[in-house]
Scaffold this motif. Structure first.
Motif, PDB file in Angstrom:
ATOM      1  N   GLN A 166     -26.846   9.069  17.481  1.00  0.00           N
ATOM      2  CA  GLN A 166     -25.512   9.633  17.293  1.00  0.00           C
ATOM      3  C   GLN A 166     -25.638  11.149  17.273  1.00  0.00           C
ATOM      4  O   GLN A 166     -26.685  11.688  16.918  1.00  0.00           O
ATOM      5  CB  GLN A 166     -24.912   9.181  15.961  1.00  0.00           C
ATOM      6  CG  GLN A 166     -24.775   7.692  15.798  1.00  0.00           C
ATOM      7  CD  GLN A 166     -23.559   7.105  16.489  1.00  0.00           C
ATOM      8  OE1 GLN A 166     -22.782   7.823  17.113  1.00  0.00           O
ATOM      9  NE2 GLN A 166     -23.416   5.800  16.401  1.00  0.00           N
ATOM     10  N   ILE A 167     -24.581  11.817  17.634  1.00  0.00           N
ATOM     11  CA  ILE A 167     -24.573  13.283  17.602  1.00  0.00           C
ATOM     12  C   ILE A 167     -23.505  13.740  16.628  1.00  0.00           C
ATOM     13  O   ILE A 167     -22.365  13.292  16.696  1.00  0.00           O
ATOM     14  CB  ILE A 167     -24.311  13.853  19.006  1.00  0.00           C
ATOM     15  CG1 ILE A 167     -25.534  13.599  19.876  1.00  0.00           C
ATOM     16  CG2 ILE A 167     -24.012  15.339  18.936  1.00  0.00           C
ATOM     17  CD1 ILE A 167     -25.397  14.069  21.281  1.00  0.00           C
TER      18      ILE A 167
ATOM     19  N   PHE B 207     -25.132  22.175  21.547  1.00  0.00           N
ATOM     20  CA  PHE B 207     -24.858  20.959  22.295  1.00  0.00           C
ATOM     21  C   PHE B 207     -25.313  21.077  23.748  1.00  0.00           C
ATOM     22  O   PHE B 207     -25.853  20.146  24.326  1.00  0.00           O
ATOM     23  CB  PHE B 207     -23.363  20.640  22.227  1.00  0.00           C
ATOM     24  CG  PHE B 207     -22.985  19.355  22.882  1.00  0.00           C
ATOM     25  CD1 PHE B 207     -23.328  18.151  22.298  1.00  0.00           C
ATOM     26  CD2 PHE B 207     -22.279  19.347  24.080  1.00  0.00           C
ATOM     27  CE1 PHE B 207     -22.981  16.958  22.894  1.00  0.00           C
ATOM     28  CE2 PHE B 207     -21.934  18.148  24.679  1.00  0.00           C
ATOM     29  CZ  PHE B 207     -22.282  16.947  24.088  1.00  0.00           C
ATOM     30  N   LEU B 210     -28.943  20.066  24.623  1.00  0.00           N
ATOM     31  CA  LEU B 210     -29.426  18.695  24.476  1.00  0.00           C
ATOM     32  C   LEU B 210     -29.776  18.114  25.835  1.00  0.00           C
ATOM     33  O   LEU B 210     -29.220  18.510  26.864  1.00  0.00           O
ATOM     34  CB  LEU B 210     -28.350  17.813  23.827  1.00  0.00           C
ATOM     35  CG  LEU B 210     -28.054  18.020  22.359  1.00  0.00           C
ATOM     36  CD1 LEU B 210     -27.007  17.031  21.911  1.00  0.00           C
ATOM     37  CD2 LEU B 210     -29.311  17.850  21.526  1.00  0.00           C
ATOM     38  N   VAL B 216     -24.625  12.151  25.568  1.00  0.00           N
ATOM     39  CA  VAL B 216     -24.189  13.539  25.700  1.00  0.00           C
ATOM     40  C   VAL B 216     -23.067  13.646  26.727  1.00  0.00           C
ATOM     41  O   VAL B 216     -22.071  14.341  26.519  1.00  0.00           O
ATOM     42  CB  VAL B 216     -25.385  14.433  26.096  1.00  0.00           C
ATOM     43  CG1 VAL B 216     -24.901  15.827  26.442  1.00  0.00           C
ATOM     44  CG2 VAL B 216     -26.400  14.467  24.974  1.00  0.00           C
ATOM     45  N   VAL B 229     -25.086  21.146  16.893  1.00  0.00           N
ATOM     46  CA  VAL B 229     -25.050  19.702  16.642  1.00  0.00           C
ATOM     47  C   VAL B 229     -26.378  19.223  16.070  1.00  0.00           C
ATOM     48  O   VAL B 229     -27.408  19.890  16.163  1.00  0.00           O
ATOM     49  CB  VAL B 229     -24.784  18.900  17.939  1.00  0.00           C
ATOM     50  CG1 VAL B 229     -23.420  19.201  18.473  1.00  0.00           C
ATOM     51  CG2 VAL B 229     -25.849  19.170  18.968  1.00  0.00           C
ATOM     52  N   ARG B 231     -28.652  15.747  16.438  1.00  0.00           N
ATOM     53  CA  ARG B 231     -28.769  14.449  17.083  1.00  0.00           C
ATOM     54  C   ARG B 231     -29.714  13.632  16.226  1.00  0.00           C
ATOM     55  O   ARG B 231     -30.797  14.070  15.875  1.00  0.00           O
ATOM     56  CB  ARG B 231     -29.349  14.650  18.486  1.00  0.00           C
ATOM     57  CG  ARG B 231     -29.383  13.408  19.309  1.00  0.00           C
ATOM     58  CD  ARG B 231     -30.319  13.633  20.480  1.00  0.00           C
ATOM     59  NE  ARG B 231     -30.731  12.324  20.963  1.00  0.00           N
ATOM     60  CZ  ARG B 231     -30.175  11.753  22.016  1.00  0.00           C
ATOM     61  NH1 ARG B 231     -29.244  12.347  22.684  1.00  0.00           N
ATOM     62  NH2 ARG B 231     -30.584  10.557  22.383  1.00  0.00           N
ATOM     63  N   TYR B 232     -29.295  12.447  15.863  1.00  0.00           N
ATOM     64  CA  TYR B 232     -30.155  11.641  15.012  1.00  0.00           C
ATOM     65  C   TYR B 232     -30.319  10.266  15.619  1.00  0.00           C
ATOM     66  O   TYR B 232     -29.345   9.630  16.002  1.00  0.00           O
ATOM     67  CB  TYR B 232     -29.571  11.532  13.601  1.00  0.00           C
ATOM     68  CG  TYR B 232     -30.576  11.009  12.598  1.00  0.00           C
ATOM     69  CD1 TYR B 232     -31.664  11.780  12.231  1.00  0.00           C
ATOM     70  CD2 TYR B 232     -30.457   9.742  12.068  1.00  0.00           C
ATOM     71  CE1 TYR B 232     -32.601  11.304  11.346  1.00  0.00           C
ATOM     72  CE2 TYR B 232     -31.391   9.256  11.171  1.00  0.00           C
ATOM     73  CZ  TYR B 232     -32.457  10.046  10.810  1.00  0.00           C
ATOM     74  OH  TYR B 232     -33.394   9.569   9.937  1.00  0.00           O
ATOM     75  N   ASN B 233     -31.548   9.833  15.676  1.00  0.00           N
ATOM     76  CA  ASN B 233     -31.823   8.558  16.300  1.00  0.00           C
ATOM     77  C   ASN B 233     -32.330   7.578  15.251  1.00  0.00           C
ATOM     78  O   ASN B 233     -33.441   7.707  14.751  1.00  0.00           O
ATOM     79  CB  ASN B 233     -32.873   8.753  17.394  1.00  0.00           C
ATOM     80  CG  ASN B 233     -32.908   7.560  18.311  1.00  0.00           C
ATOM     81  OD1 ASN B 233     -32.384   6.495  17.961  1.00  0.00           O
ATOM     82  ND2 ASN B 233     -33.492   7.726  19.470  1.00  0.00           N
TER      83      ASN B 233
END
Ligand code: SF4
Lengths: 561, 238
Positions: A166-167, B207, B210, B216, B229, B231-233
């Motif tokens: 998610q961003i 952003f 990325l 995106v 931003v 970004r988390y995974n």
């Protein structure tokens, strides 16, 4: 926000028998063809209606049948449909309940919004949209509420993939009001972000304010900075043991036991479990300790907001909380996250030697009136304090009802609503105590209500200690027989609430025959109370808004869950 | 030129050739003016470089006067408030009173669960603190996500967002435990073990920088190129 004034409840409500019970047949007649089907939930009947008739049904029920309290909106997804349930109640008698069930097809989950009837539905529906994915037509402002606006998917829907990335954007100076209000076009207004990291917001609340001079022209509380997926956690846990630790973390200001009781009550009623009387007395006593501790922090931080320094009242509050925390630690083994209640009772008996434990409590009770007087001297009879809070943050009772306010916030607006008395549970109906209300409707009354409630809580504790001291030794039953694995019947649904520290803390559970709930929804009192902030703050000065926020006494853990 | 007077490139070379163990020995040995053998010099140890001493002195100062950031997130912050207030009184240990602004704080205690929406804000607050800065993470939530580790929205530990010097485990840790953690941090700072961060590897990304993947591209209309931003995974996090 609905623009029309909520109508005052009619004299005699349709659908109430002479004994004060609900007559569901009469209610169904009132709604006529709107009711497509009728369901039995454990707490009330559920009327199934069409998704395009929500507003008509809700306003009929409010205006003619007197259901003036929409306590919660639960959304959930089934294999074949989405469903939104409006849990309706009456402020005069919360045991008169009715659920309005609105199914929508899976491929087109659109239903009419109830926000035009009950203001409180606005946020509830935003949450339902955010987490489950039901869309509400005619909703004034359907945005995500708990998750960042760029989130992909609806996490409590069935096909959500939790592993996707998610961003999350951080928009520094963007003016979030630009698109929604005309105000920023006016060159005299200024936009100010308060929070999410700000000492006056009591946690990670973000308040977007638009100022006109020094007055607040528009205010929009932005929540979700502590959305810890509590509902998901509870849906993944087994009824018997794995859920109980989580309630402690909803309203974490030492009110853990009150929250545990909310879950215990709902699950016990769902699975037909009795609780021995002795355990009920212990529950009542310890829960009231929790209430005092929670109110103490509320009053202490309120003083901190008003006076703006880190001194006397705050330190006094913390000092008294330490005393209570010691007592509760002796009882439960933890200072904050008690995990003491069990389904069907409590985890263990009072600590030995009992005399010492009782003495500790009696010491506290002896000292308590004097301490309270001191708080009254420092706060309510202090002129500075009065200047700051009297007649600021006014919340008229009709608005409070429409926003679903409960707890000290409602009672500070003169609404006589306390579930401990109106929908009795535990041992409360056997004890002598009063419900405190105040007609002032302002910040001052809410603080006074809290202070006086602490006095009543001490009364309750005293009576419980008397009872516990004389309880015959061979009747000290702390736990009833509960099966090792609980599997309530499939498709049983229940909504049950208790009076938490902040108000009506309700739990909706739907079972699917397994040992874990299929849907677990938390009705958080702070979530509803916080919605009233714009009513209190718009047109006022910023410091008054801060005072109003302090007097609402929100806990973000419970707002965001 | 005698052997001892020869110039050497490094201290080690000099010591090896002269057979001296350290410069201190050279100074403290016979024939050296005894005025240099002061108690202070002995206390400071064997390297005479004033810069090192100054660093050490500064470390000691830093450790003894820490200003905390007033930063509450979740349940742990209640215990943190208790740690600041009457009974436990963290101020006794030279750990200061909490400051409301990150620009005046040296230490940030991270007391609670960090969720996706809050993580970039926390990074921002951390970035706003002047250097050197230190981080105490409080509670199991900041270690691994704690009780909420499996949540769809929960960042699995503060370490995913900012660097952490001391972890205090517990749910919540008792005030005593937090004091112990802070005292440990002071000790580490005084010993120069907690290196002040001098670079900012934890800045948020723009952003536009990325990697262009499906997500995106989907968000391209909603987010500006220069928006910061995170970004988390969830799949890749521990
Ligand atoms: S570690 Fe426990 S007490 Fe601390 S924030 Fe997390 S859940 Fe709350």
């Amino acid at each position: 926000m609905s623009l029309e004034e909520p109508r005052p409840p009619t004299e005699s409500d349709v659908g109430v028998t002479a004994e004060g019970d609900l007559d569901y047949d009469e209610l169904a007649d009132l709604l006529g063809d709107h009711v497509v089907d009728r369901e039995q939930h454990v707490n009330a009947e559920g009327f199934v209606i069409r998704p395009d008739e929500v507003e008509a049904v809700l306003s009929t029920l409010r205006d003619e049948a007197g259901f003036d309290h929409c306590s919660c909106v639960t959304a959930q997804e089934y294999q074949d449909r989405y469903e939104s349930i409006y849990h309706l109640k009456k402020y005069d008698d919360p045991t008169q309940e009715l659920s309005v069930v609105v199914p929508t097809p899976r491929d087109n989950p659109v239903s009419q919004s109830g926000a035009g009837v009950f203001d409180t539905a606005e946020w509830h529906e935003r949450e339902a949209y955010d987490l489950v994915g039901v869309e509400y037509e005619d909703h004034p402002d359907l945005r995500r509420i708990l998750l960042p606006e760029t989130w992909q998917g609806h996490p409590l829907s069935l096909d959500y993939n939790q592993d996707q990335p998610q961003i999350v954007p951080l928009r520094e100076h963007a003016n979030p009001m630009e698109k929604r209000t005309k105000v920023p076009d006016d060159p005299d207004t200024m936009f100010v972000n308060i929070g999410p990291h700000h000492p006056a917001t009591h946690g990670v609340l973000h308040v977007k304010t638009t100022l006109d001079g020094e007055q607040i022209a528009d205010i929009d509380p932005d929540i979700g900075y502590l959305h810890r997926c509590e509902e998901q956690m509870c849906q993944q846990g087994t009824y018997r043991h794995q859920i109980m630790p989580y309630p402690d973390r909803w309203d974490y200001i030492s009110a853990g036991l009150l929250n545990e009781w909310a879950y215990a009550r709902a699950a016990e009623d769902l699975a037909d479990i009795d609780v021995p009387e002795y355990a009920q007395v212990i529950r009542t006593m310890s829960a009231e300790f929790s209430r005092i501790a929670a109110h103490l922090l509320a009053v202490a931080t309120f003083a901190l907001d008003i006076y703006g320094d880190f001194t006397a009242i705050f330190m006094y509050g913390i000092r008294d909380r330490e005393v209570i925390q010691n007592i509760l630690e002796d009882l439960t083994g933890q200072r904050l996250m008690f995990n003491y209640f069990r389904l069907g009772g409590v985890a263990w008996d009072l600590p030995e030697p009992r005399e010492e434990f009782f003495e500790q409590i009696r010491d506290f009770l002896d000292e308590w009136p004097e301490r309270l007087e001191e708080y009254h001297n420092l706060l309510t009879s202090n002129e500075l304090f009065q200047l700051r809070v009297v007649d600021t943050g006014v919340l008229p009772p009709e608005e409070a009802k429409s926003y679903g306010a409960t707890g000290p916030v409602a009672r500070g607006s003169g609404i006589d609503y306390d579930l401990r008395r109106d929908d009795p549970y535990g041992y409360y109906d056997e004890l002598e105590w009063d419900v405190i209300t105040d007609d002032g409707c302002d910040n001052f009354s809410r603080a006074v209500v809290r202070l006086k409630e602490m006095e009543q809580s001490a009364r309750i504790i005293e009576q419980c200690v008397d009872l516990l001291e004389d309880w015959p030794e061979d009747e000290r039953e702390i736990q009833s027989n509960v099966p090792r694995t609980l599997r309530p019947d499939p498709d049983k649904e229940i909504y049950r609430a208790v009076e938490g520290a902040k108000g009506e803390l309700g739990i909706y559970i739907r079972s699917d025959g397994t040992d874990k709930p299929a849907r677990f929804k938390i009705r958080s009192p702070c979530f509803c109370n916080l919605q009233t902030l714009p009513v209190m703050a718009e047109g006022e000065y910023v410091p008054d808004m801060i005072a109003a926020l302090g007097s609402l006494d929100i806990v973000l853990g419970e707002v965001d869950r | 030129m005698s052997k001892n007077d020869q110039l050497h490139d490094t201290l080690e070379q000099a010591q090896a050739e002269t057979g001296m163990e350290s410069t201190q020995d050279a100074r403290m040995g016979e024939g050296v003016d005894s005025r240099f053998n002061s108690k202070l010099r002995q206390a400071f140890g064997h390297t005479p470089f004033i810069l090192t001493k100054f660093d050490e002195f500064m470390n000691w100062v830093r450790g003894s006067s820490m200003f905390m950031l007033l930063f509450g997130i979740a349940c742990c912050s209640i215990e943190m408030m208790h740690t600041y207030a009457v009974k436990h009184d963290l101020d006794r240990f030279g750990a200061g009173v909490p400051r409301a602004s990150p620009r005046q704080a040296d230490v940030i205690i991270v007391p609670g669960t960090i969720v996706s929406k809050f993580a970039p804000r926390m990074k921002r607050v951390y970035d706003q603190m002047p250097e050197p800065k230190f981080v105490v993470s409080m509670g199991s939530c900041t270690i691994s996500g704690g009780p909420f580790q499996e949540g769809y929205n929960v960042i699995k530990g503060a370490e995913e967002v900012i660097p952490v010097d001391i972890h205090v485990p517990g749910c919540p840790p008792r005030p005593e435990a937090l004091i112990y953690g802070v005292a440990k941090l002071q000790e580490r700072i005084a010993n120069g073990e907690s290196a002040p961060v001098t670079v900012k590897p934890y800045e948020l990304e723009e952003f536009g920088d990325l990697e262009q993947d499906e997500l995106v591209q989907k968000l391209a209309d909603e987010v500006d190129e220069d928006d910061l931003v995170m970004r988390y995974n969830w799949a890749e996090s521990p």
